[in-house]
Design an enzyme around this catalytic site. Structure first.
Site, PDB file in Angstrom:
ATOM      1  N   GLN A  29     -47.457 -93.949  57.644  1.00 24.26           N
ATOM      2  CA  GLN A  29     -48.623 -94.092  58.540  1.00 24.26           C
ATOM      3  C   GLN A  29     -48.425 -95.240  59.520  1.00 24.26           C
ATOM      4  OE1 GLN A  29     -50.671 -91.695  57.563  1.00 24.26           O
ATOM      5  NE2 GLN A  29     -51.126 -91.810  55.370  1.00 24.26           N
ATOM      6  N   ASP A  53     -55.647 -86.599  56.452  1.00 25.08           N
ATOM      7  CA  ASP A  53     -55.901 -87.560  55.373  1.00 25.08           C
ATOM      8  C   ASP A  53     -56.531 -88.848  55.891  1.00 25.08           C
ATOM      9  OD1 ASP A  53     -53.619 -89.349  56.177  1.00 25.08           O
ATOM     10  OD2 ASP A  53     -52.450 -87.599  55.592  1.00 25.08           O
ATOM     11  N   GLU A  73     -57.587 -81.535  63.200  1.00 26.57           N
ATOM     12  CA  GLU A  73     -56.971 -81.153  61.916  1.00 26.57           C
ATOM     13  C   GLU A  73     -57.374 -79.711  61.621  1.00 26.57           C
ATOM     14  OE1 GLU A  73     -54.986 -82.425  59.188  1.00 26.57           O
ATOM     15  OE2 GLU A  73     -55.430 -80.373  58.508  1.00 26.57           O
ATOM     16  N   ASP A 104     -57.387 -75.561  65.405  1.00 21.54           N
ATOM     17  CA  ASP A 104     -55.958 -75.414  65.667  1.00 21.54           C
ATOM     18  C   ASP A 104     -55.524 -76.404  66.746  1.00 21.54           C
ATOM     19  OD1 ASP A 104     -53.393 -74.542  66.101  1.00 21.54           O
ATOM     20  OD2 ASP A 104     -53.998 -72.752  67.233  1.00 21.54           O
ATOM     21  N   ASP A 123     -48.945 -85.642  63.462  1.00 21.45           N
ATOM     22  CA  ASP A 123     -48.735 -85.926  62.041  1.00 21.45           C
ATOM     23  C   ASP A 123     -48.806 -84.596  61.300  1.00 21.45           C
ATOM     24  OD1 ASP A 123     -48.732 -86.797  59.447  1.00 21.45           O
ATOM     25  OD2 ASP A 123     -50.744 -87.660  59.517  1.00 21.45           O
ATOM     26  N   SER A 124     -47.733 -83.834  61.405  1.00 18.88           N
ATOM     27  CA  SER A 124     -47.747 -82.460  60.900  1.00 18.88           C
ATOM     28  C   SER A 124     -46.983 -82.333  59.603  1.00 18.88           C
ATOM     29  CB  SER A 124     -47.102 -81.540  61.936  1.00 18.88           C
ATOM     30  OG  SER A 124     -45.705 -81.780  61.978  1.00 18.88           O
ATOM     31  N   SER A 125     -47.132 -81.190  58.954  1.00 22.35           N
ATOM     32  CA  SER A 125     -46.261 -80.857  57.829  1.00 22.35           C
ATOM     33  C   SER A 125     -44.958 -80.280  58.393  1.00 22.35           C
ATOM     34  CB  SER A 125     -46.978 -79.885  56.888  1.00 22.35           C
ATOM     35  OG  SER A 125     -47.590 -78.844  57.625  1.00 22.35           O
ATOM     36  N   ASP A 126     -44.094 -79.757  57.527  1.00 19.40           N
ATOM     37  CA  ASP A 126     -42.767 -79.310  57.964  1.00 19.40           C
ATOM     38  C   ASP A 126     -42.839 -78.052  58.837  1.00 19.40           C
ATOM     39  OD1 ASP A 126     -41.475 -81.376  56.574  1.00 19.40           O
ATOM     40  OD2 ASP A 126     -41.610 -80.259  54.709  1.00 19.40           O
ATOM     41  N   TYR A 192     -40.553 -88.416  50.267  1.00 16.25           N
ATOM     42  CA  TYR A 192     -40.227 -87.305  51.161  1.00 16.25           C
ATOM     43  C   TYR A 192     -38.793 -86.852  50.874  1.00 16.25           C
ATOM     44  CZ  TYR A 192     -44.453 -88.081  53.973  1.00 16.25           C
ATOM     45  OH  TYR A 192     -45.745 -88.197  54.415  1.00 16.25           O
TER      46      TYR A 192
END
Lengths: 258, 258
Positions: A29, A53, A73, A104, A123-126, A192
């Site tokens: 973060q 989060d 988000e 979205d 700040d995304s996921s994979d 990670y």
């Protein structure tokens, strides 16, 4: 899923992939936020894509120059779960400068008037499943449009140990779209994959941005410490160090970036 | 144990703990060696304690100034297994400057005449069981004695994410014994606990050593590349960057080091 680990404290998992743990979330973060916001003078309007989060919000709100923080988000449950189980992360939502949009990120960005933001944090996921589009060219084009001249973007950009082929593509795309500068940085996040995470840091055409030498240090101003606690990870030295790459990665990335 | 992993190639395990993998061994071996040897002019005599896989030898022997490399490994099976399964690591033993001693590093060091070595590298396992003594004060005292004035030592020094209490003790011990300088550096090694490993870099009283600014670069001289292949990880930039610590670690280590 949320579970308690013996070494890393509480852990948040989405679709089987660890998103954050209490012990090491500070690294991610703080770095994804301050690598960028400490590189430009007086950031005022900031957009966060993902980051439900609240941890990135917590870090953005340490910057007293910031007037407006939008966050988009896609998954409201992430916000709710974080508020329930990770109050020290979700504290970012308490800042009155924050406006939460559930939806979205791709669609949100398309509707943003040109030149709105000083900084965008992805700040995304994979890049598999829901976050796939957040690593593609049209999305980067929308970001470039949403930024003011000399505006900056920082996106989560995988691991140099495991994903050099993905990183190569991201760098090549960014090089075409962001006409200011294009850089890759990395830091340690034990939980990670491969124990590290990378970031793409780019700027649009306009006042030049030298990401490697922060000009807007946060170390000194500690008014934010009262509400958010001290910075645990970030400092100006580790900021510059984050751009130093192992030779195997430098060879590939330097060929595509500057 | 040796096994084949799908992502990291062949893996060497001792007493249940991963020692090296084909994919990421470059980070550990190159950093533990060159952080030190690139910080002093013309290293000639080098001692390696542990390191029976041969990887550190491979890296030491890239330095053309080196005339003599002693290695003291307690476990001959590590040497044999490395030669059989990890030829690109064990290649370090092929150098004619290398003399292998099988035995206890603590006893070996005690018998070394004062001021023998320019550099000592302690490539040990964790401070439990057989390697416990390699993290204690009498061992550091033997190293200091075996080094010439202004000589240098680099020891494996655990993870700032997991072992701050151990690191604190090591730093305090080194501060008492090494009267030149005492520094902590770290790097990414995905398959080690928490994905990173640290190093203590110290010098004895004598010509001052500034570990953070390498004066004996290896990047330029590439005569070693023919036999050992190119450096994969180390370069002068990542050398200096390795000494930049996250704030939570800096606070503890700076209180004890310089």
């Amino acid at each position: 899923m949320v579970f308690q680990s013996s070494t890393y404290g509480k852990v948040l998992v989405l679709d089987g992939v660890i998103q954050l743990t209490e012990r090491d979330e500070c690294a991610y973060q703080e770095m994804i936020t301050h690598l960028q916001l400490c590189s430009i003078p007086n950031p005022k309007k900031v957009l966060v894509i993902g980051g439900g989060d609240g941890g990135v919000l917590r870090e953005v709100s340490r910057h007293s120059s910031v007037e407006k923080i939008d966050i988009c988000e896609i998954d409201k449950m992430v916000v709710d779960v974080s508020k329930q189980f990770f109050p020290k992360v979700a504290v970012g939502f308490d800042d009155p400068r924050v406006t939460l949009h559930i939806g979205d990120g791709v669609a949100f960005l398309k509707a943003v008037p040109e030149g709105t933001y000083d900084a965008v944090i992805v700040d995304s996921s994979d890049p598999v499943g829901p976050a796939q589009e957040l690593f593609e060219k049209p999305f980067f084009e929308s970001i470039a449009k949403a930024l003011r001249p000399g505006g900056v973007v920082c996106t989560q950009a995988e691991s140099i140990w495991l994903h050099m082929h993905i990183i190569e593509d991201i760098v090549a795309n960014c090089r075409q779209i962001f006409k200011g500068s294009v850089n890759y940085a990395w830091t340690t996040v034990p939980t990670y994959p491969s124990g590290i995470i990378g970031f793409m840091l780019c700027s649009t055409e306009g006042p030049p941005v030298d990401f490697k030498h922060p000009i807007n240090p946060i170390d000194a101003d500690d008014s934010h410490v009262k509400t958010k606690g001290p910075l645990k990870f970030y400092n100006s030295e580790i900021h510059s160090a984050a751009f130093c790459l192992p030779s195997f990665a430098r060879k590939v990335i330097d060929a595509k970036a500057d």
